[in-house]
Each structure stands twice: as structure tokens, then as C-alpha cells.
Design a protein around this motif. Structure first.
Motif, PDB file in Angstrom:
ATOM      1  N   SER A 383     -30.432  26.970 -32.296  1.00  0.00           N
ATOM      2  CA  SER A 383     -31.292  26.890 -31.167  1.00  0.00           C
ATOM      3  C   SER A 383     -30.519  26.936 -29.687  1.00  0.00           C
ATOM      4  O   SER A 383     -31.545  27.270 -28.739  1.00  0.00           O
ATOM      5  N   ILE A 384     -29.388  26.914 -29.595  1.00  0.00           N
ATOM      6  CA  ILE A 384     -28.533  27.073 -28.434  1.00  0.00           C
ATOM      7  C   ILE A 384     -28.581  28.599 -28.107  1.00  0.00           C
ATOM      8  O   ILE A 384     -27.885  29.413 -28.542  1.00  0.00           O
ATOM      9  N   GLN A 385     -29.059  28.907 -27.068  1.00  0.00           N
ATOM     10  CA  GLN A 385     -29.085  30.275 -26.621  1.00  0.00           C
ATOM     11  C   GLN A 385     -28.401  30.731 -25.257  1.00  0.00           C
ATOM     12  O   GLN A 385     -27.560  31.639 -24.877  1.00  0.00           O
ATOM     13  N   SER A 386     -28.185  29.256 -24.568  1.00  0.00           N
ATOM     14  CA  SER A 386     -27.210  29.295 -23.358  1.00  0.00           C
ATOM     15  C   SER A 386     -26.455  28.180 -23.115  1.00  0.00           C
ATOM     16  O   SER A 386     -27.084  27.107 -23.558  1.00  0.00           O
ATOM     17  N   PHE A 387     -25.326  28.380 -23.088  1.00  0.00           N
ATOM     18  CA  PHE A 387     -24.042  27.180 -23.027  1.00  0.00           C
ATOM     19  C   PHE A 387     -23.527  27.320 -21.949  1.00  0.00           C
ATOM     20  O   PHE A 387     -22.587  28.533 -21.767  1.00  0.00           O
ATOM     21  N   THR A 388     -23.110  26.206 -20.990  1.00  0.00           N
ATOM     22  CA  THR A 388     -22.162  26.146 -19.890  1.00  0.00           C
ATOM     23  C   THR A 388     -21.445  24.836 -20.019  1.00  0.00           C
ATOM     24  O   THR A 388     -21.972  23.952 -20.540  1.00  0.00           O
ATOM     25  N   ILE A 389     -19.875  25.211 -20.070  1.00  0.00           N
ATOM     26  CA  ILE A 389     -19.170  23.930 -20.337  1.00  0.00           C
ATOM     27  C   ILE A 389     -18.207  23.947 -18.870  1.00  0.00           C
ATOM     28  O   ILE A 389     -17.764  24.898 -18.323  1.00  0.00           O
ATOM     29  N   ASN A 390     -18.171  22.532 -18.511  1.00  0.00           N
ATOM     30  CA  ASN A 390     -17.094  22.378 -17.332  1.00  0.00           C
ATOM     31  C   ASN A 390     -16.403  20.936 -17.654  1.00  0.00           C
ATOM     32  O   ASN A 390     -16.813  20.164 -17.935  1.00  0.00           O
ATOM     33  N   GLY A 391     -15.096  21.351 -17.548  1.00  0.00           N
ATOM     34  CA  GLY A 391     -14.472  20.087 -17.723  1.00  0.00           C
ATOM     35  C   GLY A 391     -13.069  20.277 -18.808  1.00  0.00           C
ATOM     36  O   GLY A 391     -11.873  20.013 -18.276  1.00  0.00           O
ATOM     37  N   ARG A 412     -26.713  33.869 -25.963  1.00  0.00           N
ATOM     38  CA  ARG A 412     -26.870  35.076 -25.281  1.00  0.00           C
ATOM     39  C   ARG A 412     -26.323  34.794 -23.752  1.00  0.00           C
ATOM     40  O   ARG A 412     -25.629  35.800 -22.920  1.00  0.00           O
ATOM     41  N   HIS A 413     -26.026  33.560 -23.409  1.00  0.00           N
ATOM     42  CA  HIS A 413     -25.217  33.381 -22.227  1.00  0.00           C
ATOM     43  C   HIS A 413     -24.218  32.151 -22.343  1.00  0.00           C
ATOM     44  O   HIS A 413     -24.478  31.189 -22.860  1.00  0.00           O
ATOM     45  N   LEU A 414     -23.267  32.676 -21.598  1.00  0.00           N
ATOM     46  CA  LEU A 414     -21.921  31.754 -21.615  1.00  0.00           C
ATOM     47  C   LEU A 414     -21.443  31.302 -20.089  1.00  0.00           C
ATOM     48  O   LEU A 414     -21.318  32.390 -19.258  1.00  0.00           O
ATOM     49  N   GLY A 415     -21.250  30.172 -19.701  1.00  0.00           N
ATOM     50  CA  GLY A 415     -20.862  29.866 -18.460  1.00  0.00           C
ATOM     51  C   GLY A 415     -19.512  29.050 -18.369  1.00  0.00           C
ATOM     52  O   GLY A 415     -19.309  28.118 -19.364  1.00  0.00           O
ATOM     53  N   VAL A 428     -11.308  32.342 -23.750  1.00  0.00           N
ATOM     54  CA  VAL A 428     -12.385  33.012 -23.283  1.00  0.00           C
ATOM     55  C   VAL A 428     -12.566  34.297 -23.994  1.00  0.00           C
ATOM     56  O   VAL A 428     -14.001  34.483 -24.491  1.00  0.00           O
ATOM     57  N   ASN A 429     -11.868  35.081 -24.120  1.00  0.00           N
ATOM     58  CA  ASN A 429     -12.102  36.438 -24.831  1.00  0.00           C
ATOM     59  C   ASN A 429     -12.562  36.275 -26.236  1.00  0.00           C
ATOM     60  O   ASN A 429     -13.203  37.067 -27.091  1.00  0.00           O
ATOM     61  N   CYS A 430     -11.939  35.117 -26.746  1.00  0.00           N
ATOM     62  CA  CYS A 430     -12.290  35.006 -28.024  1.00  0.00           C
ATOM     63  C   CYS A 430     -13.695  34.469 -28.346  1.00  0.00           C
ATOM     64  O   CYS A 430     -14.254  34.748 -29.330  1.00  0.00           O
ATOM     65  N   LEU A 431     -14.193  33.491 -27.287  1.00  0.00           N
ATOM     66  CA  LEU A 431     -15.657  32.955 -27.397  1.00  0.00           C
ATOM     67  C   LEU A 431     -16.388  34.255 -27.361  1.00  0.00           C
ATOM     68  O   LEU A 431     -17.451  34.308 -27.699  1.00  0.00           O
ATOM     69  N   ILE A 432     -15.980  35.255 -26.368  1.00  0.00           N
ATOM     70  CA  ILE A 432     -16.794  36.574 -26.138  1.00  0.00           C
ATOM     71  C   ILE A 432     -17.083  37.404 -27.489  1.00  0.00           C
ATOM     72  O   ILE A 432     -18.058  37.753 -28.137  1.00  0.00           O
ATOM     73  N   SER A 439     -25.234  38.341 -23.568  1.00  0.00           N
ATOM     74  CA  SER A 439     -25.702  39.387 -22.783  1.00  0.00           C
ATOM     75  C   SER A 439     -25.207  39.056 -21.262  1.00  0.00           C
ATOM     76  O   SER A 439     -25.210  40.036 -20.287  1.00  0.00           O
ATOM     77  N   SER A 440     -24.566  37.702 -20.932  1.00  0.00           N
ATOM     78  CA  SER A 440     -24.171  37.443 -19.654  1.00  0.00           C
ATOM     79  C   SER A 440     -23.007  36.424 -19.737  1.00  0.00           C
ATOM     80  O   SER A 440     -23.143  35.673 -20.348  1.00  0.00           O
ATOM     81  N   LEU A 441     -22.260  36.458 -18.926  1.00  0.00           N
ATOM     82  CA  LEU A 441     -21.092  35.538 -18.491  1.00  0.00           C
ATOM     83  C   LEU A 441     -21.020  35.125 -17.190  1.00  0.00           C
ATOM     84  O   LEU A 441     -20.597  35.944 -16.461  1.00  0.00           O
ATOM     85  N   ALA A 442     -21.081  33.814 -17.258  1.00  0.00           N
ATOM     86  CA  ALA A 442     -20.964  33.220 -15.594  1.00  0.00           C
ATOM     87  C   ALA A 442     -19.654  32.430 -15.532  1.00  0.00           C
ATOM     88  O   ALA A 442     -19.347  31.769 -16.181  1.00  0.00           O
TER      89      ALA A 442
END
Length: 446
Positions: A383-391, A412-415, A428-432, A439-442
Motif C-alpha cells: 500500500s505504500i506508494q510514497s515514502f519520505t524519511i527524515n532523521g 513510486r516516490h522516495l524522499g 540511497v543507490n541501493c534503495l533506488i 518515478s521520482s526522488l526528492a
């Protein structure tokens, strides 16, 4: 002599009648040929009409089954455009006419509850509509899409679990009472307005050398709008609703993960008010915010106790699709596991996770090399299509990211925060690499 004259007279009359009959037979034969020709023409017109409806059905099916990701679906997608006032329509000077845009409620099989007492066919939203700015530019960009929707409404179709009623049922009587000015006036001018805009689009396109509704050309292009098209749509509306979603609609997600925008009646049809109120109260108690129109919650949790209460209410609410969550205490791997286990029971598809104390307590050192594995589990959930992680710092060193064979199939989206991941570029390269649908990297800043 008299006998001979009589015979001659009768012979002449007989010849005259025969000639008249011959002429009449010839006329009948011509009429029969003409009738047969007309019948062939009628048959051809019927075939063309059926072909047109079949093509329209195909176009509507493609449009209604177009799916959008949560993070790129910011406003409603179904709308029509009608004259500001169809009684003052000027067919000789098309550019002098004014237009108004109306959003539609995307109800259907997906909004039906057991023992439902309301209709579930497409209808105009409870809103007086929006005056259209720059109509020429608007129709150049959205004309084909608007035409497909108007044709769908004109003929009435059922596709993709969505029922489109006759034009007379497009405006519900109960809605007219609630939006007195706009919809009441529109109810009496809907059909001529639809025909006028269809004619306007076809003539405008013909003037540009395009065949808007040709039988062969209509289906060769995709009539559905992309996310970027939807985001530009708002720029064509003269008046916007302050602090409200366009059309007073609510964003929902079906069991198949498709985003739909529906009116308040169909929104309430599928959620339990007590559970929703409990979630609102919990968010307010935590000092957070909940935008129910789009299903986005923003909450800071400062303890395990708060987290457990929030997760319980989140699971019961089932109306939260975007979640910004701050875990502002010394979190352990067990805390991440509780979040990982709670999310599959919710409707969250867009998650922004902030870790206030990213190192964790001393007691969590035994899990040092696997501390963030539950977060990998969150990213892996369908169900997780967009995930942003800070910390987190040293994310890959404190997880089994490199050694795991599984990937993140629906992301679909990673931040990520640049300053926190600058020493973990391989991570980061491994996550990609493990996100085949990304489709997008923030790249964010803390």
C-alpha cells in the motif's frame, strides 16, 4: 359501323389504361428503389450510431479506469464545462461566450454500503461551479477530455462499475436545496448547455483542422488526464474555495487502491462516524491536524503510550491516506515494529516519517545492525506508494539493506534528507535499485 367504332374506342381506352398502368408501375418501381436506398441509408446511420456509442463506451472505460497515485492526484478529475448562461448563448460569436466548470462525484459500486438508501450514480458535486478563465486556452488543452465526458453524460453509459444516468438525473433534487443559486438555475438549462458546449468544441477543433470525434481518430489517443494536467487545471478557475478542496469533494481510496473523489453523502456512506470522531479527538489531543477532505494527518508522538493510542484510532478511522508522523522520543527497534505492524491495517499510502532521536536508547544497541529493518518492512508493504524519511544517519549500516534480496515493489516516490544521507550514498543507490517502479526522488533539507 357502330360496332366497329365501339371496338375501336374500347381498344383505344384499353391502350390508354395499359400505358397508365405501365407509368404507375414505373413510378412504383422508382419509389421502391428510393425506399430501398433510404432503408440502406437508415441502416448505415444506425451502424454509425452504434459504432459511435461503442467507441464512446471504450473511451469512457479507459477514462474511468485510469488510475492515479496518491501523491500525484491533488484534485478531482471528473468535471464538465457548461455555458455560464445557455439562454444568452451566441452561436455566431463563440469566443464571446462565458463558461463555468462543475466537478462530478465519482460514486459507484465502490461507494455502496450494505442496505444503502441513496443512489450511487455520477452526479454534480454540491457546488455552484467555477467561472472559467482563458476558455480558448482551456479547451485547447482539455477539449477532448471534456467532450468525452459530455458525450458520456448525453447518452448515458455504464462502465468500470460507474453508472451515468440521464441528464435529468445528473442534478439530485436534495442538492438543489443545499446549493440554491447555481444548481437550481442549471437544472433547467442542462441539456441545451451540454449540446452548446459539444458544438463549440467540435467547431473550434474543426477550425484548427482537427477531427475531434472522428470514428477512427477518437480512440487513437488517451483521453484520460495525467497528474500534471490535473495540477494545471486549477489555474483556469477564476474563483477558488479558500481552505477547501475543489467542488466540496472528499478523497477516498477503493479496495483496489484507486483514488476517487466523492461528495459528503457518499463519503459518509463508507465510514463509521464514531471511529472517525475518535480519530479527530486523538489528533486534536496530540496537537496535530487532520484535513478530512484529502485524508491527510500530521501528528507528533512523544511516547509509546501516545503511539499505541494513535495507531489504534488510525486503524479504525480508515480515512487517512497521507500521514506525516514525527516520532519524538528515544525510539527502539520495537517502536518501529509497532508502526510497521499497524500501517497494513490502515489506508495510508503516502508516509512522511520523521525520527526525532535517530540514535535510539542505549538499550537498543543489541539491535544496532538491524535497527531500521522494520522501516524497510514499511517501505516494502504494497500500500505504500510514497515514502519520505527524515532523521536516520548511517541507515544502511544499521539495517540489512544490502544483504536482503527482496525489493520495494510498489514504491513510486522516495524522499531523503541530503545532509543526513551524504555519507550513505551507497544506501540511497541501493534503495533506488530495489524500487523498480520508482518515478521520482526528492532530496530534502532538514
Amino acid at each position: 359501323m357502330e360496332m366497329g367504332s365501339r371496338i375501336m374506342y374500347l381498344a383505344t381506352e384499353n391502350t390508354k389504361v395499359a400505358n397508365e398502368n405501365k407509368d404507375q408501375l414505373a413510378q412504383i418501381s422508382e419509389l421502391q428503389k428510393e425506399l430501398a436506398s433510404k432503408q440502406d441509408e437508415m441502416k448505415e446511420l444506425q451502424i454509425q450510431a452504434l459504432d459511435r456509442l461503442a467507441l464512446l463506451q471504450k473511451s469512457v472505460q479507459a477514462l474511468l479506469t485510469q488510475t492515479y497515485e496518491l501523491h500525484e492526484y491533488p484534485i478531482p478529475r471528473l468535471f464538465i464545462v457548461l455555458p455560464e448562461d445557455s439562454s444568452s448563448w451566441n452561436p455566431l460569436d463563440l469566443l464571446s461566450n462565458k463558461f463555468r466548470l462543475y466537478f462530478l462525484c465519482e460514486c459507484g459500486e465502490h461507494t455502496k454500503a450494505i442496505n444503502t438508501k441513496i443512489h450511487h450514480h455520477i452526479h454534480l458535486a454540491k457546488h455552484e461551479g467555477y467561472e472559467l478563465a482563458r476558455p480558448t486556452e482551456f479547451f485547447q488543452q482539455y477539449g477532448r477530455y471534456v467532450l468525452t465526458i459530455l458525450q458520456m453524460l448525453k447518452y448515458g453509459l455504464t462502465a468500470a462499475g460507474v453508472s451515468v444516468p440521464a441528464l435529468t438525473q445528473l442534478i439530485r433534487p436534495e442538492d438543489v436545496k443545499k446549493v440554491e443559486v447555481g444548481l437550481k438555475f442549471l437544472m433547467n438549462t442542462l441539456e441545451p448547455g451540454v449540446n452548446q458546449v459539444i458544438d463549440y468544441i467540435e467547431k473550434s477543433s474543426a477550425g484548427q483542422g482537427q477531427a475531434v470525434f472522428g470514428l477512427s481518430e477518437q480512440m487513437d489517443s488517451n483521453d484520460a488526464l495525467e497528474g500534471a494536467d490535473l495540477r494545471r487545471l486549477e489555474s483556469f478557475l477564476k474563483t477558488k474555495d479558500e481552505h477547501r478542496v475543489l467542488g466540496n469533494l472528499y478523497r477516498t481510496v477503493t479496495g483496489e487502491g484507486h483514488v476517487k473523489w466523492v461528495c459528503i453523502d457518499h463519503y459518509r456512506e463508507n465510514y463509521h462516524e464514531k471511529a472517525a470522531q475518535a480519530f479527530r479527538d486523538t489528533v486534536a489531543l496530540l496537537g496535530g491536524s487532520f484535513d478530512e477532505d484529502i485524508g491527510r494527518a500530521d501528528v507528533t508522538l512523544k511516547s509509546k503510550v501516545q503511539a499505541d493510542q494513535f495507531y489504534r484510532d488510525l486503524e479504525n478511522a480508515r480515512s487517512v491516506y497521507e500521514l506525516k508522523l514525527v516520532l519524538d522520543w528515544e525510539t527502539t527497534q520495537g517502536d518501529f515494529k509497532r508502526l510497521r505492524n499497524a500501517l497494513p491495517k490502515t489506508s495510508v499510502g503516502v508516509l512522511e516519517l520523521h525520527l526525532g532521536n535517530s540514535d535510539g536508547p542505549t538499550s537498543d544497541r543489541l539491535n544496532r545492525s538491524q535497527r531500521y529493518d522494520p522501516i524497510l518492512g514499511i517501505m516494502r508493504h504494497p500500500s505504500i506508494q510514497s515514502f519520505t524519511i527524515n532523521g536516520p544517519r548511517n541507515f544502511s549500516k544499521r539495517s540489512t539493506l544490502f544483504s536482503r534480496d527482496d525489493d520495494f515493489p510498489n514504491l513510486r516516490h522516495l524522499g531523503v534528507c541530503v545532509d543526513q544521507w551524504e555519507d550513505d550514498i551507497p544506501g540511497v543507490n541501493c534503495l533506488i535499485a530495489k524500487s523498480p517502479k520508482l518515478s521520482s526522488l526528492a532530496q530534502l533539507m532538514t
